[in-house]
Design a protein around this motif. Structure first.
Motif, PDB file in Angstrom:
ATOM      1  N   GLU A   1      -2.941  -6.027 -17.643  1.00  0.00           N
ATOM      2  CA  GLU A   1      -4.063  -5.097 -17.610  1.00  0.00           C
ATOM      3  C   GLU A   1      -3.918  -4.205 -16.385  1.00  0.00           C
ATOM      4  O   GLU A   1      -3.534  -4.663 -15.303  1.00  0.00           O
ATOM      5  N   LEU A   2      -4.202  -2.918 -16.549  1.00  0.00           N
ATOM      6  CA  LEU A   2      -4.069  -1.953 -15.471  1.00  0.00           C
ATOM      7  C   LEU A   2      -5.425  -1.432 -15.025  1.00  0.00           C
ATOM      8  O   LEU A   2      -6.359  -1.346 -15.816  1.00  0.00           O
ATOM      9  N   LYS A   3      -5.509  -1.088 -13.750  1.00  0.00           N
ATOM     10  CA  LYS A   3      -6.642  -0.301 -13.277  1.00  0.00           C
ATOM     11  C   LYS A   3      -6.102   0.703 -12.270  1.00  0.00           C
ATOM     12  O   LYS A   3      -5.094   0.450 -11.587  1.00  0.00           O
ATOM     13  N   ILE A   4      -6.749   1.839 -12.203  1.00  0.00           N
ATOM     14  CA  ILE A   4      -6.296   2.926 -11.345  1.00  0.00           C
ATOM     15  C   ILE A   4      -6.613   2.585  -9.887  1.00  0.00           C
ATOM     16  O   ILE A   4      -7.692   2.069  -9.580  1.00  0.00           O
ATOM     17  N   ARG A   5      -5.672   2.875  -8.993  1.00  0.00           N
ATOM     18  CA  ARG A   5      -5.901   2.647  -7.565  1.00  0.00           C
ATOM     19  C   ARG A   5      -7.156   3.397  -7.105  1.00  0.00           C
ATOM     20  O   ARG A   5      -7.405   4.513  -7.557  1.00  0.00           O
TER      21      ARG A   5
ATOM     22  N   ASN B   1       5.410   4.576 -20.086  1.00  0.00           N
ATOM     23  CA  ASN B   1       6.289   5.620 -19.565  1.00  0.00           C
ATOM     24  C   ASN B   1       5.513   6.673 -18.781  1.00  0.00           C
ATOM     25  O   ASN B   1       5.980   7.141 -17.732  1.00  0.00           O
ATOM     26  N   ALA B   2       4.341   7.062 -19.273  1.00  0.00           N
ATOM     27  CA  ALA B   2       3.554   8.100 -18.600  1.00  0.00           C
ATOM     28  C   ALA B   2       3.164   7.654 -17.194  1.00  0.00           C
ATOM     29  O   ALA B   2       3.259   8.418 -16.225  1.00  0.00           O
ATOM     30  N   ILE B   3       2.732   6.404 -17.060  1.00  0.00           N
ATOM     31  CA  ILE B   3       2.304   5.887 -15.756  1.00  0.00           C
ATOM     32  C   ILE B   3       3.514   5.682 -14.848  1.00  0.00           C
ATOM     33  O   ILE B   3       3.493   6.034 -13.663  1.00  0.00           O
ATOM     34  N   TRP B   4       4.582   5.119 -15.404  1.00  0.00           N
ATOM     35  CA  TRP B   4       5.800   4.859 -14.633  1.00  0.00           C
ATOM     36  C   TRP B   4       6.387   6.165 -14.100  1.00  0.00           C
ATOM     37  O   TRP B   4       6.725   6.273 -12.909  1.00  0.00           O
TER      38      TRP B   4
ATOM     39  N   ASP C   1       0.867  -1.169   0.000  1.00  0.00           N
ATOM     40  CA  ASP C   1       0.000   0.000   0.000  1.00  0.00           C
ATOM     41  C   ASP C   1       0.909   1.225   0.000  1.00  0.00           C
ATOM     42  O   ASP C   1       1.709   1.397   0.930  1.00  0.00           O
ATOM     43  N   PRO C   2       0.834   2.064  -1.039  1.00  0.00           N
ATOM     44  CA  PRO C   2       1.703   3.244  -1.059  1.00  0.00           C
ATOM     45  C   PRO C   2       1.360   4.236   0.056  1.00  0.00           C
ATOM     46  O   PRO C   2       2.155   5.125   0.361  1.00  0.00           O
ATOM     47  N   GLY C   3       0.169   4.089   0.647  1.00  0.00           N
ATOM     48  CA  GLY C   3      -0.193   4.935   1.777  1.00  0.00           C
ATOM     49  C   GLY C   3      -0.534   6.362   1.406  1.00  0.00           C
ATOM     50  O   GLY C   3      -0.410   7.273   2.234  1.00  0.00           O
ATOM     51  N   ILE C   4      -0.976   6.579   0.164  1.00  0.00           N
ATOM     52  CA  ILE C   4      -1.326   7.929  -0.288  1.00  0.00           C
ATOM     53  C   ILE C   4      -2.842   8.089  -0.206  1.00  0.00           C
ATOM     54  O   ILE C   4      -3.595   7.290  -0.770  1.00  0.00           O
ATOM     55  N   THR C   5      -3.282   9.122   0.492  1.00  0.00           N
ATOM     56  CA  THR C   5      -4.714   9.326   0.707  1.00  0.00           C
ATOM     57  C   THR C   5      -5.355   9.987  -0.511  1.00  0.00           C
ATOM     58  O   THR C   5      -4.667  10.577  -1.356  1.00  0.00           O
TER      59      THR C   5
ATOM     60  N   PHE D   1       7.315   1.271 -10.042  1.00  0.00           N
ATOM     61  CA  PHE D   1       6.774   2.614  -9.812  1.00  0.00           C
ATOM     62  C   PHE D   1       5.321   2.724 -10.281  1.00  0.00           C
ATOM     63  O   PHE D   1       4.548   3.505  -9.748  1.00  0.00           O
ATOM     64  N   TRP D   2       4.958   1.939 -11.291  1.00  0.00           N
ATOM     65  CA  TRP D   2       3.591   2.006 -11.803  1.00  0.00           C
ATOM     66  C   TRP D   2       2.573   1.611 -10.739  1.00  0.00           C
ATOM     67  O   TRP D   2       1.433   2.076 -10.756  1.00  0.00           O
ATOM     68  N   SER D   3       2.995   0.747  -9.789  1.00  0.00           N
ATOM     69  CA  SER D   3       2.037   0.246  -8.798  1.00  0.00           C
ATOM     70  C   SER D   3       1.686   1.282  -7.732  1.00  0.00           C
ATOM     71  O   SER D   3       0.792   1.063  -6.924  1.00  0.00           O
ATOM     72  N   ILE D   4       2.371   2.423  -7.734  1.00  0.00           N
ATOM     73  CA  ILE D   4       1.974   3.523  -6.853  1.00  0.00           C
ATOM     74  C   ILE D   4       0.619   4.069  -7.307  1.00  0.00           C
ATOM     75  O   ILE D   4      -0.222   4.433  -6.485  1.00  0.00           O
ATOM     76  N   CYS D   5       0.409   4.083  -8.620  1.00  0.00           N
ATOM     77  CA  CYS D   5      -0.820   4.647  -9.202  1.00  0.00           C
ATOM     78  C   CYS D   5      -1.832   3.593  -9.622  1.00  0.00           C
ATOM     79  O   CYS D   5      -3.023   3.902  -9.740  1.00  0.00           O
ATOM     80  N   CYS D   6      -1.379   2.394  -9.891  1.00  0.00           N
ATOM     81  CA  CYS D   6      -2.248   1.384 -10.504  1.00  0.00           C
ATOM     82  C   CYS D   6      -2.094   0.013  -9.845  1.00  0.00           C
ATOM     83  O   CYS D   6      -1.123  -0.250  -9.145  1.00  0.00           O
ATOM     84  N   LEU D   7      -3.073  -0.830 -10.143  1.00  0.00           N
ATOM     85  CA  LEU D   7      -2.978  -2.264  -9.873  1.00  0.00           C
ATOM     86  C   LEU D   7      -2.904  -2.963 -11.225  1.00  0.00           C
ATOM     87  O   LEU D   7      -3.347  -2.412 -12.238  1.00  0.00           O
ATOM     88  N   GLY D   8      -2.355  -4.156 -11.254  1.00  0.00           N
ATOM     89  CA  GLY D   8      -2.246  -4.879 -12.517  1.00  0.00           C
ATOM     90  C   GLY D   8      -2.659  -6.325 -12.369  1.00  0.00           C
ATOM     91  O   GLY D   8      -2.761  -6.849 -11.260  1.00  0.00           O
TER      92      GLY D   8
END
Length: 199
Positions: free
Chosen positions: A109-113, A66-69, A13-17, A93-100
């Motif tokens: 396949e990606l989805k946004i956190r 690259n944009a997501i990373w 969990d990146p822990g970002i609210t 780094f992509w997993s800070i913003c997304c799940l795969g």
């Protein structure tokens, strides 16, 4: 069979609210135009792998990757949030913003956190983002034109009238061998009017 979304919440969990994400998504130094396009494409895609989004919306698969990373890297630099590691210990780094999740064909396949998704929804920053690459903007036009032409399926003489109401410089090539006006026109010939570089 498709795997579950990863990294699992109990593993990483990146822990970002949501409130932090709301600040980040409105900062163009963090979420650039390219990254907003990439995340808008994830939301709107039929299947959100980088390769599938490239096929659906244009650009290259590396554009999305690259944009997501890079967005993840910027957020990590700002927050010093923990990082998820791949099995070979590579930082994801992509997993800070997304799940795969890995598809049968090997694509991810990606989805946004969820917290980031809520931040996008509440700020509205993805509304109005043009997901289709500019070189593909003809697709909606031709789709609508094809639908309209179906109305003339059983009455192509009216379609001929419409053609000859256009400026002559656009339709002068549509004629019989003796250069007289045609009395019938097929849909491919109609489309050719727009494909001759005249418009």
């Amino acid at each position: 069979m498709e795997e579950n979304w990863y990294p699992a919440e109990n593993e990483y969990d990146p822990g970002i609210t949501k409130e932090q994400w709301k600040e980040f998504v409105t900062d163009r130094n963090i979420f650039t135009e390219d990254s907003l396009i990439a995340f808008a494409c994830i939301q709107k895609s039929t299947l959100a792998t980088c390769t599938d989004m490239a096929e659906e919306f244009g650009r290259t698969k590396n554009f999305y990757n690259n944009a997501i990373w890079r967005t993840g890297e910027k957020v990590h630099k700002l927050t010093n949030c923990p990082l998820s590691l791949s099995p070979d210990k590579t930082e994801r780094f992509w997993s800070i913003c997304c799940l795969g999740r890995k598809m049968q064909n090997g694509r991810i396949e990606l989805k946004i956190r969820p917290e980031l998704e809520e931040a996008f929804d509440e700020t509205g920053v993805l509304k109005g983002i043009e997901v289709m690459e500019k070189r593909f903007t003809w697709i909606p036009f031709y789709t609508e034109l094809a639908k309209k032409l179906l109305e003339f399926k059983n009455n192509r003489s009216d379609l001929v009238k419409i053609v000859y109401e256009l400026d002559e410089k656009y339709v002068s090539f549509i004629h019989n061998k003796d250069r007289t006006p045609v009395s019938d026109i097929d849909f491919f010939s109609f489309f050719s009017i727009f494909n001759r570089g005249n418009f």
